[in-house]
Design a protein around this motif. Structure first.
Motif, PDB file in Angstrom:
ATOM      1  N   PHE A  80       0.796  -1.231   0.000  1.00  0.00           N
ATOM      2  CA  PHE A  80       0.000   0.000   0.000  1.00  0.00           C
ATOM      3  C   PHE A  80       0.832   1.286   0.000  1.00  0.00           C
ATOM      4  O   PHE A  80       0.359   2.317  -0.483  1.00  0.00           O
ATOM      5  CB  PHE A  80      -0.960  -0.015   1.201  1.00  0.00           C
ATOM      6  N   ASP A  81       2.047   1.208   0.534  1.00  0.00           N
ATOM      7  CA  ASP A  81       2.893   2.399   0.497  1.00  0.00           C
ATOM      8  C   ASP A  81       3.784   2.397  -0.742  1.00  0.00           C
ATOM      9  O   ASP A  81       3.784   3.349  -1.521  1.00  0.00           O
ATOM     10  CB  ASP A  81       3.755   2.481   1.762  1.00  0.00           C
ATOM     11  N   GLN A  82       4.536   1.298  -0.925  1.00  0.00           N
ATOM     12  CA  GLN A  82       5.494   1.268  -2.029  1.00  0.00           C
ATOM     13  C   GLN A  82       4.815   1.083  -3.378  1.00  0.00           C
ATOM     14  O   GLN A  82       5.119   1.779  -4.339  1.00  0.00           O
ATOM     15  CB  GLN A  82       6.538   0.166  -1.787  1.00  0.00           C
ATOM     16  N   MET A  83       3.875   0.078  -3.451  1.00  0.00           N
ATOM     17  CA  MET A  83       3.221  -0.207  -4.735  1.00  0.00           C
ATOM     18  C   MET A  83       1.982   0.653  -4.954  1.00  0.00           C
ATOM     19  O   MET A  83       1.469   0.735  -6.074  1.00  0.00           O
ATOM     20  CB  MET A  83       2.852  -1.700  -4.801  1.00  0.00           C
ATOM     21  N   GLY A  84       1.461   1.254  -3.907  1.00  0.00           N
ATOM     22  CA  GLY A  84       0.319   2.162  -4.039  1.00  0.00           C
ATOM     23  C   GLY A  84      -0.984   1.496  -4.407  1.00  0.00           C
ATOM     24  O   GLY A  84      -1.859   2.132  -5.026  1.00  0.00           O
ATOM     25  N   LEU A  85      -1.166   0.235  -4.001  1.00  0.00           N
ATOM     26  CA  LEU A  85      -2.425  -0.439  -4.309  1.00  0.00           C
ATOM     27  C   LEU A  85      -3.557   0.135  -3.469  1.00  0.00           C
ATOM     28  O   LEU A  85      -3.353   0.631  -2.356  1.00  0.00           O
ATOM     29  CB  LEU A  85      -2.294  -1.950  -4.048  1.00  0.00           C
ATOM     30  N   GLN A  86      -4.772   0.074  -4.008  1.00  0.00           N
ATOM     31  CA  GLN A  86      -5.944   0.608  -3.323  1.00  0.00           C
ATOM     32  C   GLN A  86      -6.523  -0.438  -2.362  1.00  0.00           C
ATOM     33  O   GLN A  86      -6.365  -1.640  -2.555  1.00  0.00           O
ATOM     34  CB  GLN A  86      -7.018   1.024  -4.346  1.00  0.00           C
ATOM     35  N   GLY A  87      -7.226   0.048  -1.331  1.00  0.00           N
ATOM     36  CA  GLY A  87      -7.917  -0.860  -0.407  1.00  0.00           C
ATOM     37  C   GLY A  87      -7.199  -1.081   0.893  1.00  0.00           C
ATOM     38  O   GLY A  87      -7.628  -1.897   1.710  1.00  0.00           O
ATOM     39  N   GLY A  88      -6.113  -0.345   1.126  1.00  0.00           N
ATOM     40  CA  GLY A  88      -5.392  -0.526   2.375  1.00  0.00           C
ATOM     41  C   GLY A  88      -6.122   0.088   3.551  1.00  0.00           C
ATOM     42  O   GLY A  88      -6.593   1.220   3.475  1.00  0.00           O
ATOM     43  N   LYS A  89      -6.253  -0.690   4.623  1.00  0.00           N
ATOM     44  CA  LYS A  89      -6.910  -0.191   5.834  1.00  0.00           C
ATOM     45  C   LYS A  89      -5.953  -0.347   7.005  1.00  0.00           C
ATOM     46  O   LYS A  89      -5.435  -1.431   7.262  1.00  0.00           O
ATOM     47  CB  LYS A  89      -8.200  -0.978   6.106  1.00  0.00           C
ATOM     48  N   TYR A 115      -1.065  -1.797   8.214  1.00  0.00           N
ATOM     49  CA  TYR A 115      -2.114  -2.174   7.268  1.00  0.00           C
ATOM     50  C   TYR A 115      -2.581  -3.615   7.523  1.00  0.00           C
ATOM     51  O   TYR A 115      -1.788  -4.489   7.895  1.00  0.00           O
ATOM     52  CB  TYR A 115      -1.592  -2.087   5.830  1.00  0.00           C
ATOM     53  N   SER A 116      -3.860  -3.851   7.278  1.00  0.00           N
ATOM     54  CA  SER A 116      -4.378  -5.218   7.338  1.00  0.00           C
ATOM     55  C   SER A 116      -3.965  -5.965   6.083  1.00  0.00           C
ATOM     56  O   SER A 116      -4.120  -5.457   4.967  1.00  0.00           O
ATOM     57  CB  SER A 116      -5.901  -5.220   7.449  1.00  0.00           C
ATOM     58  N   THR A 117      -3.408  -7.142   6.264  1.00  0.00           N
ATOM     59  CA  THR A 117      -3.075  -8.007   5.125  1.00  0.00           C
ATOM     60  C   THR A 117      -3.726  -9.382   5.326  1.00  0.00           C
ATOM     61  O   THR A 117      -3.113 -10.413   5.085  1.00  0.00           O
ATOM     62  CB  THR A 117      -1.545  -8.163   4.973  1.00  0.00           C
TER      63      THR A 117
END
Length: 935
Positions: A596-605, A612-614
């Motif tokens: 979510f930080d490096q790749m910038g994918l959406q949906g991170g909580k 982040y939840s993984t």
């Protein structure tokens, strides 16, 4: 009491077992309204006794009477011929809990109730009849059993209670072709298929009578067998002479059965109205209670029409005095032990607890046994305590003054195996296994943990300490006060006796008090049937399975661990390449930062910690959007879990002595009744993946054997079709139609023939999802389709099958009203949160909808497991595992087909006779050298 039994006295001997079976088979099923306990046989038996009491009048009335029962299935005849009565089918589950109640009924009628271990009722009847005749009196045997006809003669007659017809010497000769004195010879030759008495092959009653009438008696016949003209008959008698003699020993009744009472003690007496009406009221026999009350001029008892009010909590028990551990006895002499054994025999019940060196029943050593027969009456029998603070290199010397283990077990074994003495424990399966390893199979048993579980209380733990505090208001001594914790922890054998006795005795007394408190509440909470038929009988069945274990190929597991390690390393390299950086794939924090930080994918909580939840749900959503890295992480996690949980861990669980893995099943693990496998868990091995199947390859049969798997087909859908009364589903199951294709056809209007597999898959997902109250969101995730489309599928489903919606609505309404739901077999399942309005309300409603379905499926396989040992007793086979809807057996080569036939019959009829399902149960079977091959 009149003068000693003699001339002018008349003894009636009632065959109690015959009365019970006649009552059970002659009357329709009947259950007690308050709790569903089967009572049909008890009702019939009680009415027969009442009729007997009314009719036993006049000039030929009995002066003495007794009802005689069989004590247990095993008698001295099994020592003569191991397969004696081996062909008898197992008792119906609904009849088993009624046997002790018929004894209670006999005593309530103030009639002597007699049974003796290792002897059949017929032997006791024979002994009493012979004693009556020798004393100058008469005896009438109330039975039509042909085995008793050998007793007929001077002073002894029989009365057929069904035909109300006397059976004398003439009637015996009419039946057997010989007088009563030669009946045994006839039975020895003809044999008895019901009791598995072999006899002489091919010779029946008529032929036997011809031979005995010609030669006078059996021994003269066998001595002159070579003179018989008919060749086949002659050769049979010569070849099977020894078998015929053994058969005679089996059918000959023992007139010298040891009795601890006299004929005088059997003098007839009127029932005590208060005691009799008390029993009839407890059984809720309204009509018979009214008749008895009228007869004795007493007030008829009030018996409620409706079931008792229900509660998920447990009421407080009697007003006990405080637990006082100071007076517990440390038993160190044989005389003290004998005193305790005599006390237990006199009381008829004992609470028991074992102290051991560990929690694993297959490896722990027995250190001592505690017993309790009442409040303040407890003892501890130390067996293997050692002196000093033993360590890794010095376990300490055995303390003096302890009785020898073999001596104590030899003295306790008759008591612990005496079916007339109740053994009470808390989680008694543990103690059962510890003693079974030493050759003692406790029976009958009670389990206070299972009583609490059956009552369905979800307000506190079913553990002994929690129950004691909640129900008894007493906090037991913590074990850590004796053995410590952490690195300094010792084993119980190192605990000094002055501390071990109070602790162990308290465990036994708390168990006793819990039993006295919980047992009476089973009926008011309407769970007696569930406890008696689904919980308590599971203990010896599971214990035997756990002790049997299953063989594991450790080399196969080791190879798989290496393969998994290589695959994980390869996946890590691929994941690092996709991420463009190296990181710890097993770290949720680092993974979240990459995604979510490096790749910038959406949906991170992010949670409260900022991480982040993984979770699997998050990664599955990202993978569904086409992202490779989260998909590879899911693969890595799956392989990592298989390696750590199974291929690595299973190797550490292989028992060094047996070479097998011995899982443990928690009977009270899930409120729905599903069993939980632990240490190790063998129920969650994936079956739909190649890796999961390869793990099952490691579970193998011993040489000369095969593993057999029998698995219920779609059992929860079948239960749903029955309880929701869905005509379309029931018809499909009865016709053997593909249920998922039929559902798809009903929903989407497409023909079954040539159906698109994707459409069938969608229907399958809905079929199984509905059982668990799946939402549109959940179905959309499972099928990877838009939520609106998934919701439309569910809406269409309920339109096609409106009965399911009606079932759901009614179930939720019942749960909200009662705080629990029930399975079709009476199991009570709590529904906490059902009346809440918060976020948990939806989950509570889904759980309530599913519980009667999943619970009934669990009840069905439990019923099958309970019946299975008797069904396969004659086969070289053992039941090893239960995995949800599947049973796994180990069977000698050549016996697999017979095992499958017997086991499938048991499983497919397991619901009966308690419930007549409107759909058939179907069981699939497989055979293989490994579990993977068999399933």
């Amino acid at each position: 009491m009149s003068n000693a039994f003699g001339k002018g006295h008349h003894l009636h001997l009632i065959d109690g077992s015959a009365f019970i079976f006649r009552a059970f088979h002659a009357l329709p099923p009947l259950t007690r309204k308050s709790d569903g306990l089967p009572i049909g046989a008890v009702a019939g038996f009680s009415n027969m006794l009442w009729k007997y009491v009314q009719d036993a009048k006049g000039a030929d009335a009995p002066t003495h009477v007794a009802v005689i029962f069989d004590h247990s299935a095993k008698t001295f005849r099994n020592d003569i011929f191991a397969d004696y009565k081996a062909n008898r089918p197992p008792l119906p589950e609904e009849l088993k809990p009624q046997f002790p109640l018929t004894r209670d009924a006999t005593r309530a009628f103030n009639i002597a109730c007699i049974e003796i271990e290792s002897y059949e009722a017929d032997d006791i009847i024979a002994t009493l009849a012979c004693q009556a005749r020798e004393a100058g009196g008469r005896a009438t045997i109330i039975s039509s059993d042909k085995d008793l006809m050998q007793l007929v003669g001077d002073g002894v007659t029989m009365l057929d209670p069904i035909k109300n017809k006397e059976i004398g010497p003439e009637e015996v000769e009419e039946k057997f072709g010989v007088g009563p004195d030669r009946v045994v010879d006839i039975q020895a030759l003809a044999g008895d298929s019901v009791d598995n008495v072999p006899g002489a092959p091919g010779i029946g009653i008529k032929t036997a009578a011809l031979l005995i009438n010609e030669y006078g008696d059996l021994e003269n016949l066998l001595a002159n067998a070579d003179q018989i003209k008919q060749p086949k008959r002659r050769q049979t008698l010569i070849d099977f002479a020894d078998q015929i003699r053994v058969s005679k020993r089996l059918v000959q009744l023992d007139c010298d059965t040891p009795l601890d009472f006299s004929l005088d003690s059997l003098e007839i007496a009127d029932p005590d109205p208060e005691a009799l009406l008390g029993f009839l009221t407890e059984m809720e026999f309204r009509t018979l209670s009214n008749r008895v009350a009228e007869k004795f001029g007493a007030e008829a008892p009030a018996i409620p029409d409706k079931p008792a009010a229900s509660s998920t909590d447990i009421a407080a028990g009697p007003d006990w005095p405080p637990v006082d551990t100071a007076n517990y006895q440390t038993v160190t002499t044989e005389a003290e032990l004998d005193t305790w054994i005599a006390s237990i025999a006199g009381f008829g019940a004992v609470a028991i607890d074992t102290e051991t060196t560990g929690l694993n029943e297959m490896t722990a050593d027995l250190v001592g046994i505690s017993l309790c027969t009442g409040a303040g009456m407890a003892c501890y029998i130390p067996l293997a305590h050692v002196s000093g603070g033993g360590d890794l290199f010095d376990s300490g010397a055995r303390l003096d003054g302890q009785l020898a283990l073999d001596l104590v077990l030899a003295k306790l074994k008759p008591i612990l195996e005496d079916t007339a003495i109740l053994k009470v424990g808390h989680n008694i399966k543990y103690d059962w296994k510890m003693l079974a390893r030493h050759g003692i199979r406790m029976a009958p048993i009670e389990d206070t943990m299972l009583m609490s579980y059956a009552m369905g209380s979800d307000l506190f733990s079913h553990g002994m300490d929690g129950l004691s505090e909640r129900v008894l208001g007493h906090k037991p001594m913590p074990i850590k006060d004796l053995i410590g914790s952490g690195r300094s922890q010792i084993t119980f054998d190192q605990v000094p006796l002055d501390k071990a006795t109070p602790y162990a005795g308290e465990d036994a007394e708390v168990t006793w008090r819990l039993w006295q408190t919980l047992r009476p509440q089973l009926s008011p909470t309407a769970v007696t049937t569930a406890y008696e038929t689904l919980e308590r009988p599971m203990v010896p069945v599971l214990a035997d399975m756990e002790m049997a274990g299953i063989k594991v190929d450790q080399e196969h597991l080791s190879r798989m661990s290496n393969v998994f390690a290589q695959r994980m390393a390869a996946l890590e390299d691929e994941i690092h390449g996709l991420a463009g950086a190296k990181f710890n794939v097993g770290s949720p924090k680092q993974l979240g930062e990459i995604l979510f930080d490096q790749m910038g994918l959406q949906g991170g909580k992010q949670g409260k910690t900022g991480a982040y939840s993984t979770s699997a749900d998050v990664l599955e959503d990202l993978a569904a959007e086409g992202h490779d890295l989260p998909a590879r992480v899911l693969d890595w996690r799956q392989i990592s879990k298989l390696k750590s949980t199974y291929t690595d861990a299973l190797q550490t669980h292989v028992n060094a002595d047996s070479g097998r893995v011995h899982t443990s099943y928690a009977i009270a693990g899930a409120q729905t009744g599903r069993l939980a496998s632990t240490e190790p868990n063998l129920q969650n091995i994936p079956i739909r993946t190649e890796e999961g199947r390869r793990i099952r390859e490691a579970f193998i049969a011993t040489p000369g054997h095969k593993l057999v798997s029998l698995d219920y087909s779609q059992i929860e859908l079948r239960v749903l079709a029955h309880v929701a009364d869905i005509p379309a589903l029931k018809e499909a199951f009865r016709e053997g139609i593909d249920i998922h294709a039929m559902t798809a056809s009903q929903m989407f209007g497409v023909p079954v023939e040539g159906m698109d597999p994707m459409i069938r898959r969608q229907a399958k997902a809905i079929n199984f999802g509905v059982i668990y109250g799946i939402s549109g969101f959940g179905l959309s995730r499972n099928l990877r389709i838009p939520r609106a489309e998934a919701q439309a599928f569910i809406d269409t489903y309920f339109e096609r099958f409106p009965e399911i919606r009606a079932y759901m609505d009614q179930t939720i309404a019942n749960a909200k009203r009662d705080g629990f739901v029930r399975t079709i077999f009476g199991r009570r399942i709590p529904t906490p949160g059902i009346n809440s309005s918060g976020p948990q309300a939806g989950g509570a409603r889904r759980a309530a909808i599913n519980a009667p379905i999943q619970g009934a499926a669990a009840d069905i396989i439990r019923r099958a497991m309970i019946r299975m040992p008797d069904a396969i007793a004659g086969l070289p086979a053992k039941m090893l595992l239960q995995v949800h809807d599947e049973l796994v057996f180990e069977v000698e080569d050549g016996a697999t087909d017979r095992l499958i036939d017997k086991a499938r019959t048991v499983m497919e009829s397991a619901a009966e006779p308690a419930v007549q399902l409107s759909v058939p149960l179907v069981v699939d079977a497989g055979i293989g050298n490994s579990w993977a091959e068999a399933h």
